[in-house]
Design a protein around this motif. Structure first.
Motif, PDB file in Angstrom:
ATOM      1  N   SER A 131      -7.516  -7.666  -1.388  1.00 17.77           N
ATOM      2  CA  SER A 131      -8.037  -7.577  -2.751  1.00 17.77           C
ATOM      3  C   SER A 131      -7.556  -6.308  -3.445  1.00 17.77           C
ATOM      4  O   SER A 131      -7.436  -6.275  -4.668  1.00 17.77           O
ATOM      5  CB  SER A 131      -9.563  -7.631  -2.749  1.00 17.77           C
ATOM      6  N   ARG A 132      -7.278  -5.253  -2.676  1.00 18.64           N
ATOM      7  CA  ARG A 132      -6.810  -3.999  -3.261  1.00 18.64           C
ATOM      8  C   ARG A 132      -5.353  -4.107  -3.726  1.00 18.64           C
ATOM      9  O   ARG A 132      -4.952  -3.437  -4.676  1.00 18.64           O
ATOM     10  CB  ARG A 132      -6.942  -2.880  -2.234  1.00 18.64           C
ATOM     11  N   SER A 157       0.830  -1.205   0.000  1.00 20.60           N
ATOM     12  CA  SER A 157       0.000   0.000   0.000  1.00 20.60           C
ATOM     13  C   SER A 157       0.868   1.260   0.000  1.00 20.60           C
ATOM     14  O   SER A 157       0.547   2.245  -0.668  1.00 20.60           O
ATOM     15  CB  SER A 157      -0.955  -0.013   1.201  1.00 20.60           C
ATOM     16  N   MET A 189      -4.815   3.565   1.564  1.00 22.31           N
ATOM     17  CA  MET A 189      -5.728   3.003   0.570  1.00 22.31           C
ATOM     18  C   MET A 189      -5.946   3.900  -0.644  1.00 22.31           C
ATOM     19  O   MET A 189      -6.543   3.476  -1.622  1.00 22.31           O
ATOM     20  CB  MET A 189      -7.078   2.699   1.229  1.00 22.31           C
ATOM     21  N   GLU A 190      -5.475   5.135  -0.593  1.00 22.67           N
ATOM     22  CA  GLU A 190      -5.617   6.060  -1.713  1.00 22.67           C
ATOM     23  C   GLU A 190      -4.298   6.786  -1.916  1.00 22.67           C
ATOM     24  O   GLU A 190      -3.530   6.985  -0.965  1.00 22.67           O
ATOM     25  CB  GLU A 190      -6.725   7.087  -1.437  1.00 22.67           C
TER      26      GLU A 190
END
Length: 234
Positions: free
Chosen positions: A221-222, A25, A90-91
């Motif tokens: 999953s990301r 991430s 996450m972003e």
């Protein structure tokens, strides 16, 4: 601003899948220069710096020793991102914002209503320390998100709280260095269920919620593909 190093205290643990996905991430979404693992270096890691430290104390003492070791290491960037191995971005971010959890007194009341223990005692003792330093109503920085840290400022905070066995390092650093910031709720997901905030750029997990919960499924999953920080086939 030049990209900062990531500093990650890591305890002795078998595979540490949370760290694997945290690194994925960060590589995807958090600009940085190098990664420094402080403490235990899992065998599957590749392309990271390593600062060995003894881990003979409590988890609080071990992480304090790890942060001090990073601050004293000449190759770690003078300002770095202090991360834990259970923090996920996450972003995509241009840079890491400064975030806090609100007033220590409010966070303390929340924990006092749930349980006591060393963590709450450390929060109270850190608050009392900051009051002595002239901050009567300090902010709490104990969030499960990366924190931008200047070496000199953190070393001063660690020295100020050297006598505390459960120093809240992030809070001591943030308050004594007057970093201010924006208030958010903590992003730690403690449970296996599907109800958690998916709008935030940040998530954090417990080992159980990562391995068996919906939040872990979302994170895995990301980021399904191995990163350059993983040895091929490991």
């Amino acid at each position: 601003m030049e990209d900062l190093d990531l500093v990650v205290p890591v305890r002795q643990a078998p595979a540490n899948q949370q760290l694997r996905y945290a690194l994925r991430s960060w590589l995807a979404h958090l600009p940085h220069r190098h990664v420094w693992i402080v403490g235990h270096r899992p065998a599957w890691l590749h392309g990271v710096g390593h600062i060995p430290t003894e881990q003979a104390g409590t988890k609080y003492a071990n992480t304090t020793a790890a942060v001090r070791a990073a601050c004293e290491h000449p190759e770690v960037s003078d300002t770095f991102l202090y991360c834990n191995d259970d923090m996920f971005v996450m972003e995509a971010l241009d840079s890491m914002p400064v975030l806090h959890r609100g007033r220590v007194r409010d966070v303390e009341a929340y924990y006092a209503s749930r349980a006591g223990g060393a963590y709450l005692r450390g929060m109270r003792e850190t608050r009392d320390l900051l009051v002595e330093y002239g901050y009567p109503d300090p902010l709490c920085y104990e969030l499960h998100v990366p924190l931008v840290v200047a070496k000199d400022g953190m070393l001063q905070a660690l020295d100020a709280g050297r006598h505390l066995d459960v120093l809240h390092k992030r809070t001591a650093y943030g308050v004594l260095n007057e970093i201010s910031g924006e208030q958010i709720n903590d992003v730690k997901v403690l449970h296996r269920g599907p109800r958690f905030d998916r709008s935030t750029p940040f998530l954090s997990t417990m080992p159980d919620s990562f391995a068996h919960g919906e939040v872990g499924r979302v994170i895995r999953s990301r980021f399904p593909e191995p990163s350059s920080y993983e040895l091929r086939g490991r």
